[in-house]
Design a protein around this motif. Structure first.
Motif, PDB file in Angstrom:
ATOM      1  N   ALA A   1      24.234  21.498  -1.233  1.00 39.16           N
ATOM      2  CA  ALA A   1      23.660  22.723  -0.672  1.00 39.16           C
ATOM      3  C   ALA A   1      24.102  23.919  -1.493  1.00 39.16           C
ATOM      4  CB  ALA A   1      24.107  22.896   0.778  1.00 39.16           C
TER       5      ALA A   1
ATOM      6  N   ASN B   1      21.872  30.549   0.710  1.00 37.54           N
ATOM      7  CA  ASN B   1      20.508  30.992   1.019  1.00 37.54           C
ATOM      8  C   ASN B   1      20.331  32.499   0.878  1.00 37.54           C
ATOM      9  OD1 ASN B   1      19.677  28.357   1.761  1.00 37.54           O
ATOM     10  ND2 ASN B   1      20.654  28.611   3.768  1.00 37.54           N
TER      11      ASN B   1
ATOM     12  N   VAL C   1      29.385  23.282   5.170  1.00 39.25           N
ATOM     13  CA  VAL C   1      29.633  22.881   3.785  1.00 39.25           C
ATOM     14  C   VAL C   1      31.077  22.401   3.707  1.00 39.25           C
ATOM     15  CG1 VAL C   1      29.830  23.670   1.400  1.00 39.25           C
ATOM     16  CG2 VAL C   1      27.940  24.481   2.818  1.00 39.25           C
TER      17      VAL C   1
ATOM     18  N   ASP D   1      25.033  15.074   0.917  1.00 42.21           N
ATOM     19  CA  ASP D   1      24.008  16.076   0.629  1.00 42.21           C
ATOM     20  C   ASP D   1      24.646  17.182  -0.202  1.00 42.21           C
ATOM     21  OD1 ASP D   1      21.603  17.314   0.598  1.00 42.21           O
ATOM     22  OD2 ASP D   1      21.511  17.764   2.743  1.00 42.21           O
TER      23      ASP D   1
ATOM     24  N   VAL E   1      28.909  17.225   2.604  1.00 46.33           N
ATOM     25  CA  VAL E   1      28.010  18.279   2.128  1.00 46.33           C
ATOM     26  C   VAL E   1      28.753  19.053   1.042  1.00 46.33           C
ATOM     27  CG1 VAL E   1      26.632  20.295   2.706  1.00 46.33           C
ATOM     28  CG2 VAL E   1      26.900  18.459   4.386  1.00 46.33           C
TER      29      VAL E   1
END
Length: 713
Positions: free
Chosen positions: A72, A75, A90, A70, A41
């Motif tokens: 990211a 947020n 992460v 992935d 990540v």
């Protein structure tokens, strides 16, 4: 309510984009050889360079490392996801501008939840910038000092300043460190400038218009960014206006830096961008190795940012271009094993762990059977025709990897050499096929001309039968080059020696027979009439070819060439092989040299031939030329056996030059003569060349020789 819809639509768009990127494939040769259990990540911040870093990382970890990957972002609107690094959700942050954030980072480092893994390689720096042409017009603008005088900032004045006497310094948000420092520099140096606030980088279109109008414009920005590559996208001399130069501010010092909150009065410090990684216990060691070696420099980022901003490409496309162009750079970010374990094992910290069915220090051997795999994405077989075990056929990329770009075609459909190989054996094959085909067509068309013009004196003097044999041998011999194109097979291996030896014997036999006839005519005093029939010509040529046929039959009976597995550069390949190559090869080559030597002696003894039959001199020259070419190409080919691609080129080129040069030397002057005679009437064209002259070079008188009497033909 509209705001909620907008947020939802934005999130949906991002999700769809990420899903599309997830399904795209960048590397054409499918380097992924195995799938890892761990998931990577990659965290990024809300600016383009950071996003491009993780796109590069995602492509490589997924397609080369075999990791589910992935990306990211935060947020909560914060710049960096430190909490994600701390809890392991992460893995890494590739681009952290750590200047001024020491207090923010230090608690995570002290908790041993986050590791500082060095620098990215990018040198980040804030500053003031102006187009180069403006500094050319006013060299003083290279420094901040002229801005202390309002008379010097007249070209920088605009309607957007509140004080019309001051020049504009365009900049972004007041929260930017760049803005805060710039305001102090203006105040502490008494500069006649006024900061004009634009939302984000909205002042860049104004700068571009100023470039078009060749007007100076001063603005705050940072390096590296896309604007430093803008000039590369502009056509014409106006492109120079888009080059940027940095304005020199007072020299930076630590003492000045310490006065940041009160009295900051210096340039901005250049800082190396840092990388930080999670210390989660279950991280795959190869992932950690990749994160630590991952690097970018200012040039890398500026190229990618320029492509993103000015070439209408998305993040994934730009990152993929960088991956394809920088294989040598990123190949060092993965663990290295000899020959990458031949695609038959997993490289674990520099040691090959072989997959089931393979053995050896580098997994180079399939147990009980060396093999090659070819086919489409669903069918893969070895050289025995056995289909591979299901655990291997589930991953076509793994199976094909060791066959890509090795300069030897191992598959019937050439799939192993078709994907961006350099040098490209497929492109070379197409080029040579066209060259050989055109050459054969020329020879065949020339043969048609010979038969159509067979009543012409020049053709009759040379001999239609001789020219026919020569044309057939040359066209046949050049066609042997096609046997070296594509994957080897039992048929090709068995035919190759025949397809080269027989036509070469036919060509040399024709030349020797012709030279012998000329010698026999000249050997009689006064060029007496000597009848040497076509049957005798064919018998001489046939006898010469028969020797080759006997040698080839014995060779084939003892050890016919076959398709075997041979090692080249540590890898097995399906190539032609024979147990008794050298002795038979020496016999065939030595025999050709003897024939050429005999013919050369005859040519020397026939040096007094009248000029009307000077094709004999061309035959002698063709034989000398063939010796030189034969020796040259044989020596070179034997000396570079370890260079498969170059060896392949020289074999094909050697065959073509050897046969085609003989054709050009012997037949070319006859065709040139026909063209020269085109203006003569038919009786003159059909007449034999005049061979009468008072005395030849040997001191013997000559008389006209009748073609009907059996002259050199």
């Amino acid at each position: 309510m509209k705001g909620l819809y907008l947020i939802f639509a934005t999130l949906l768009f991002v999700a769809v984009s990420l899903c599309q990127d997830e399904n795209r494939v960048c590397l054409p040769d499918a380097l992924k050889k195995f799938t890892k259990d761990d998931k990577a990540v990659l965290g990024y911040s809300n600016w383009d360079a950071s996003r491009l870093n993780v796109e590069v990382g995602r492509i490589l970890l997924k397609e080369v490392g075999g990791f589910d990957t992935d990306i990211a972002t935060t947020n909560d609107g914060s710049t960096y996801d430190w909490d994600g690094l701390a809890d392991g959700s992460v893995d890494v942050l590739f681009e952290v501008w750590s200047e001024g954030r020491e207090d923010e980072i230090e608690p995570y480092l002290k908790s041993l939840e986050v590791a500082d893994i060095g620098v990215l390689g990018v040198l980040g720096r804030n500053g003031w910038f102006m187009s180069s042409f403006a500094l050319d017009d006013n060299e003083a603008y290279a420094s901040y000092r002229p801005f202390q005088r309002c008379s010097e900032v007249v070209p920088l004045r605009s309607s957007r300043t509140t004080d019309p006497t001051k020049g504009e310094l365009a900049g972004g948000s007041p929260d930017w460190i760049l803005t805060q420092g710039s305001l102090q520099v203006i105040e502490n140096n008494g500069l006649c400038l006024e900061w004009v606030w634009y939302n984000s980088s909205a002042y860049l279109p104004i700068w571009e218009q100023k470039c078009q109008d060749s007007e100076p414009y001063l603005f705050m920005y940072w390096e590296p960014t896309a604007v430093f590559r803008r000039y590369e996208t502009i056509s014409g001399s106006i492109a120079y206006n888009y080059r940027l130069d940095r304005i020199t501010l007072p020299r930076w010092s630590q003492e000045c830096q310490d006065m940041w909150d009160n009295g900051y009065n210096c340039d901005f410090r250049a800082s190396l961008i840092g990388k930080y990684m999670s210390r989660r216990q279950d991280m795959d060691p190869e992932l950690a190795n990749f994160y630590q070696k991952f690097s970018m420099d200012n040039g890398d980022q500026e190229i990618m940012l320029g492509a993103l901003a000015y070439e209408n490409k998305d993040y994934w496309e730009v990152a993929c271009e960088w991956v394809l162009d920088n294989r040598e750079t990123w190949s060092d970010w993965f663990w290295e094993c000899e020959n990458d374990c031949f695609g038959q094992g997993v490289c674990n910290n520099g040691t090959c762990v072989c997959l089931e069915g393979f053995e050896g220090e580098f997994c180079q051997t399939k147990i009980n059977n060396k093999f090659f795999v070819c086919g489409d994405s669903s069918t893969f077989v070895d050289t025995t025709g056995d289909v591979f075990p299901p655990d291997l056929t589930n991953d076509p990329a793994f199976i094909k990897y060791s066959l890509v770009c090795d300069e030897i075609i191992d598959c019937d459909n050439w799939a192993d050499e078709e994907e961006n190989c350099s040098p490209s054996i497929v492109s070379g094959t197409i080029a040579f096929a066209v060259l050989i085909s055109v050459s054969i067509l020329i020879v065949l068309m020339s043969l048609v001309v010979v038969w159509v013009k067979r009543e012409r004196g020049r053709i009759r003097a040379a001999g239609v039968e001789f020219l026919t044999q020569l044309h057939i041998g040359v066209a046949w011999g050049m066609s042997s080059a096609f046997l070296f194109m594509g994957k080897a097979s039992d048929v090709k291996c068995g035919m190759t020696i025949w397809w080269i030896a027989v036509p070469s014997a036919l060509v040399i036999g024709s030349l020797v027979a012709k030279q012998y006839k000329v010698f026999k005519v000249l050997s009689h005093k006064g060029f007496q009439v000597i009848r040497i029939t076509n049957q005798q010509l064919f018998a001489i040529t046939g006898g010469i070819v028969a020797v080759d046929l006997i040698v080839l039959i014995i060779w084939s009976a003892m050890s016919i060439p076959y398709l075997g597995i041979r090692e080249v550069d540590g890898e097995d390949h399906p190539l032609c092989d024979t147990d008794d190559f050298l002795p038979f090869f020496i016999v065939l080559v030595a025999y050709k040299f003897i024939l050429i030597f005999v013919s050369a002696v005859l040519a020397w003894k026939s040096r007094g031939l009248p000029s009307a039959y000077s094709e004999a001199k061309h035959i002698g020259f063709a034989l000398y030329n063939s010796v030189i070419l034969l020796v040259f190409f044989l020596l070179i080919i034997l000396l570079i056996t370890d260079e498969a691609f170059l060896n392949w080129i020289l074999i094909i080129v050697g065959l073509w030059i050897w046969f085609f040069s003989i054709y050009l030397i012997v037949v070319g002057f006859i065709l040139a003569g026909l063209w020269k005679d085109r203006h003569l009437d038919d009786s003159e064209k059909n007449a034999l060349p005049d061979v009468s002259k008072s005395k030849n070079s040997m001191g013997r008188s000559t008389s006209p020789i009748s073609h009907a009497s059996g002259v050199p033909a």
